[in-house]
Scaffold this motif. Sequence first.
Motif, mmCIF file in Angstrom:
data_model
loop_
_atom_site.group_PDB
_atom_site.id
_atom_site.type_symbol
_atom_site.label_atom_id
_atom_site.label_comp_id
_atom_site.label_asym_id
_atom_site.label_seq_id
_atom_site.Cartn_x
_atom_site.Cartn_y
_atom_site.Cartn_z
ATOM 1 N N SER A 57 0.813 -1.220 0.000
ATOM 2 C CA SER A 57 0.000 0.000 0.000
ATOM 3 C C SER A 57 0.846 1.269 0.000
ATOM 4 O O SER A 57 0.377 2.333 -0.400
ATOM 5 C CB SER A 57 -0.944 0.012 1.204
ATOM 6 O OG SER A 57 -0.200 -0.016 2.419
ATOM 7 N N GLY A 58 2.088 1.159 0.437
ATOM 8 C CA GLY A 58 2.947 2.342 0.485
ATOM 9 C C GLY A 58 3.824 2.510 -0.736
ATOM 10 O O GLY A 58 4.717 3.377 -0.739
ATOM 11 N N ALA A 59 3.582 1.733 -1.784
ATOM 12 C CA ALA A 59 4.455 1.776 -2.956
ATOM 13 C C ALA A 59 4.458 3.150 -3.611
ATOM 14 O O ALA A 59 5.510 3.674 -3.981
ATOM 15 C CB ALA A 59 4.026 0.705 -3.959
ATOM 16 N N MET A 60 3.287 3.755 -3.760
ATOM 17 C CA MET A 60 3.224 5.042 -4.443
ATOM 18 C C MET A 60 3.953 6.120 -3.659
ATOM 19 O O MET A 60 4.707 6.921 -4.234
ATOM 20 C CB MET A 60 1.764 5.438 -4.679
ATOM 21 C CG MET A 60 1.585 6.569 -5.666
ATOM 22 S SD MET A 60 2.117 6.164 -7.341
ATOM 23 C CE MET A 60 0.780 5.097 -7.858
ATOM 24 N N ASP A 61 3.766 6.146 -2.345
ATOM 25 C CA ASP A 61 4.439 7.149 -1.526
ATOM 26 C C ASP A 61 5.956 6.989 -1.584
ATOM 27 O O ASP A 61 6.697 7.967 -1.557
ATOM 28 C CB ASP A 61 3.984 7.048 -0.070
ATOM 29 C CG ASP A 61 2.554 7.529 0.119
ATOM 30 O OD1 ASP A 61 2.063 8.270 -0.759
ATOM 31 O OD2 ASP A 61 1.929 7.146 1.124
ATOM 32 N N ALA A 62 6.416 5.755 -1.669
ATOM 33 C CA ALA A 62 7.855 5.500 -1.630
ATOM 34 C C ALA A 62 8.523 5.621 -2.989
ATOM 35 O O ALA A 62 9.723 5.908 -3.064
ATOM 36 C CB ALA A 62 8.111 4.102 -1.060
ATOM 37 N N LEU A 63 7.765 5.404 -4.077
ATOM 38 C CA LEU A 63 8.400 5.239 -5.383
ATOM 39 C C LEU A 63 7.937 6.216 -6.456
ATOM 40 O O LEU A 63 8.519 6.242 -7.538
ATOM 41 C CB LEU A 63 8.160 3.808 -5.888
ATOM 42 C CG LEU A 63 8.655 2.683 -4.982
ATOM 43 C CD1 LEU A 63 8.229 1.337 -5.546
ATOM 44 C CD2 LEU A 63 10.169 2.743 -4.823
ATOM 45 N N ASP A 64 6.884 7.009 -6.201
ATOM 46 C CA ASP A 64 6.426 7.907 -7.254
ATOM 47 C C ASP A 64 7.356 9.114 -7.367
ATOM 48 O O ASP A 64 8.307 9.269 -6.608
ATOM 49 C CB ASP A 64 4.974 8.322 -7.043
ATOM 50 C CG ASP A 64 4.777 9.332 -5.918
ATOM 51 O OD1 ASP A 64 5.756 9.709 -5.253
ATOM 52 O OD2 ASP A 64 3.628 9.746 -5.682
ATOM 53 N N ASP A 65 7.087 9.987 -8.334
ATOM 54 C CA ASP A 65 7.967 11.124 -8.612
ATOM 55 C C ASP A 65 7.354 12.435 -8.137
ATOM 56 O O ASP A 65 7.454 13.465 -8.822
ATOM 57 C CB ASP A 65 8.255 11.187 -10.118
ATOM 58 C CG ASP A 65 9.443 12.094 -10.437
ATOM 59 O OD1 ASP A 65 10.279 12.313 -9.547
ATOM 60 O OD2 ASP A 65 9.520 12.588 -11.572
ATOM 61 N N ASP A 66 6.743 12.396 -6.981
ATOM 62 C CA ASP A 66 6.180 13.602 -6.376
ATOM 63 C C ASP A 66 7.321 14.565 -6.059
ATOM 64 O O ASP A 66 8.227 14.237 -5.290
ATOM 65 C CB ASP A 66 5.440 13.223 -5.091
ATOM 66 C CG ASP A 66 4.729 14.406 -4.463
ATOM 67 O OD1 ASP A 66 4.998 15.557 -4.844
ATOM 68 O OD2 ASP A 66 3.889 14.169 -3.567
ATOM 69 N N PRO A 67 7.332 15.759 -6.661
ATOM 70 C CA PRO A 67 8.433 16.698 -6.411
ATOM 71 C C PRO A 67 8.510 17.162 -4.964
ATOM 72 O O PRO A 67 9.536 17.718 -4.552
ATOM 73 C CB PRO A 67 8.135 17.861 -7.361
ATOM 74 C CG PRO A 67 6.676 17.750 -7.671
ATOM 75 C CD PRO A 67 6.352 16.282 -7.623
ATOM 76 N N ALA A 68 7.451 16.945 -4.181
ATOM 77 C CA ALA A 68 7.479 17.345 -2.780
ATOM 78 C C ALA A 68 8.243 16.348 -1.922
ATOM 79 O O ALA A 68 8.512 16.625 -0.747
ATOM 80 C CB ALA A 68 6.050 17.490 -2.255
ATOM 81 N N ARG A 69 8.583 15.187 -2.495
ATOM 82 C CA ARG A 69 9.312 14.156 -1.751
ATOM 83 C C ARG A 69 10.717 14.014 -2.308
ATOM 84 O O ARG A 69 10.937 14.200 -3.498
ATOM 85 C CB ARG A 69 8.586 12.810 -1.821
ATOM 86 C CG ARG A 69 7.178 12.815 -1.221
ATOM 87 C CD ARG A 69 6.646 11.392 -1.152
ATOM 88 N NE ARG A 69 5.336 11.323 -0.523
ATOM 89 C CZ ARG A 69 4.190 11.125 -1.151
ATOM 90 N NH1 ARG A 69 4.189 10.972 -2.477
ATOM 91 N NH2 ARG A 69 3.046 11.066 -0.508
ATOM 92 N N SER A 70 11.653 13.677 -1.441
ATOM 93 C CA SER A 70 13.034 13.484 -1.876
ATOM 94 C C SER A 70 13.265 12.021 -2.228
ATOM 95 O O SER A 70 12.509 11.133 -1.828
ATOM 96 C CB SER A 70 14.006 13.922 -0.770
ATOM 97 O OG SER A 70 13.810 13.132 0.398
ATOM 98 N N GLY A 71 14.328 11.768 -2.982
ATOM 99 C CA GLY A 71 14.699 10.410 -3.367
ATOM 100 C C GLY A 71 15.170 10.371 -4.809
ATOM 101 O O GLY A 71 14.376 10.625 -5.724
ATOM 102 N N TRP A 72 16.460 10.085 -4.998
ATOM 103 C CA TRP A 72 17.026 10.109 -6.343
ATOM 104 C C TRP A 72 16.416 9.051 -7.251
ATOM 105 O O TRP A 72 16.397 9.199 -8.475
ATOM 106 C CB TRP A 72 18.542 9.897 -6.266
ATOM 107 C CG TRP A 72 18.936 8.586 -5.625
ATOM 108 C CD1 TRP A 72 19.237 8.369 -4.312
ATOM 109 C CD2 TRP A 72 19.036 7.312 -6.273
ATOM 110 N NE1 TRP A 72 19.534 7.042 -4.084
ATOM 111 C CE2 TRP A 72 19.420 6.367 -5.276
ATOM 112 C CE3 TRP A 72 18.853 6.864 -7.572
ATOM 113 C CZ2 TRP A 72 19.607 5.016 -5.558
ATOM 114 C CZ3 TRP A 72 19.039 5.515 -7.861
ATOM 115 C CH2 TRP A 72 19.414 4.611 -6.864
ATOM 116 N N TRP A 73 15.893 7.963 -6.656
ATOM 117 C CA TRP A 73 15.385 6.842 -7.432
ATOM 118 C C TRP A 73 14.009 7.103 -8.036
ATOM 119 O O TRP A 73 13.583 6.422 -8.948
ATOM 120 C CB TRP A 73 15.288 5.611 -6.523
ATOM 121 C CG TRP A 73 14.348 5.819 -5.370
ATOM 122 C CD1 TRP A 73 12.995 5.591 -5.336
ATOM 123 C CD2 TRP A 73 14.689 6.351 -4.084
ATOM 124 N NE1 TRP A 73 12.465 5.941 -4.122
ATOM 125 C CE2 TRP A 73 13.481 6.404 -3.328
ATOM 126 C CE3 TRP A 73 15.879 6.777 -3.489
ATOM 127 C CZ2 TRP A 73 13.459 6.877 -2.024
ATOM 128 C CZ3 TRP A 73 15.853 7.234 -2.183
ATOM 129 C CH2 TRP A 73 14.650 7.284 -1.465
#
Length: 245
Positions: A57-73
Amino acid sequence: MGAIVFNATTAALMVMMFNGGLDLLGRDTLRGRPVPRAAVVLTALALAGVLTQLCWSGAMDALDDDPARSGWWRVVTAVFLQNGGLLGGAWNIATLAAVAALADWFWGAPRTLALFLAGILLPEHLDALLGAGGHHGADPRNFAGSSGATYFLGATLAAALLHRALRAPRAHAAEDGHPAPGRAKELLLSAGVPVLGLVLWFAQANGHGLVACYGFLLGALALCLPGPRPAGAAAPAQAPASAAS
């Protein structure tokens, strides 16, 4: 009504690129071609992404490209998630499989994967350079999905088709000086991709049109680079012989 027009014009651009790819390769040559390895890999990754979403259930929060979230991947992993519902996800995966297969048969697997990766990484940088305001906007539905990279890849085939049509020998033209029917169709399909892409971008702020223009330009550049030439295209159809007088 606006959403229907948006989806219909976006689909029309894909249909144009797909038909251009078929003409580039030769519609009657597909059955005898080898398994498109790059298409298999990319489709499998997209299906794995959907399975991950279903199981976590947390896949979108962890892996999407929301510019408000950090993460190079995120810019890469977001491409293999789908955020358009059942029909949208099915369309994205089906078009990815089809376009990647056509690209694999023309460009070869290594170049296809490289061009797809370019379709993931380049658009945002080009948007910033050109002041286009971001190819995916601020709509959360655009923070995931494979469609942008697929349209980018499909447009490289349109560039290759235009290159072939423009370089076709004069025998490919009809005797009256006008393009032969087959060549005219190739010119229309190939040149129509960046034209329709720009129309979609300026009329609808449709990012699919903009990334298609980027893909078209990179495809044209790829044909000019040194190295082995793509060998997957069929020879252009010859103009029909004139009837004996």
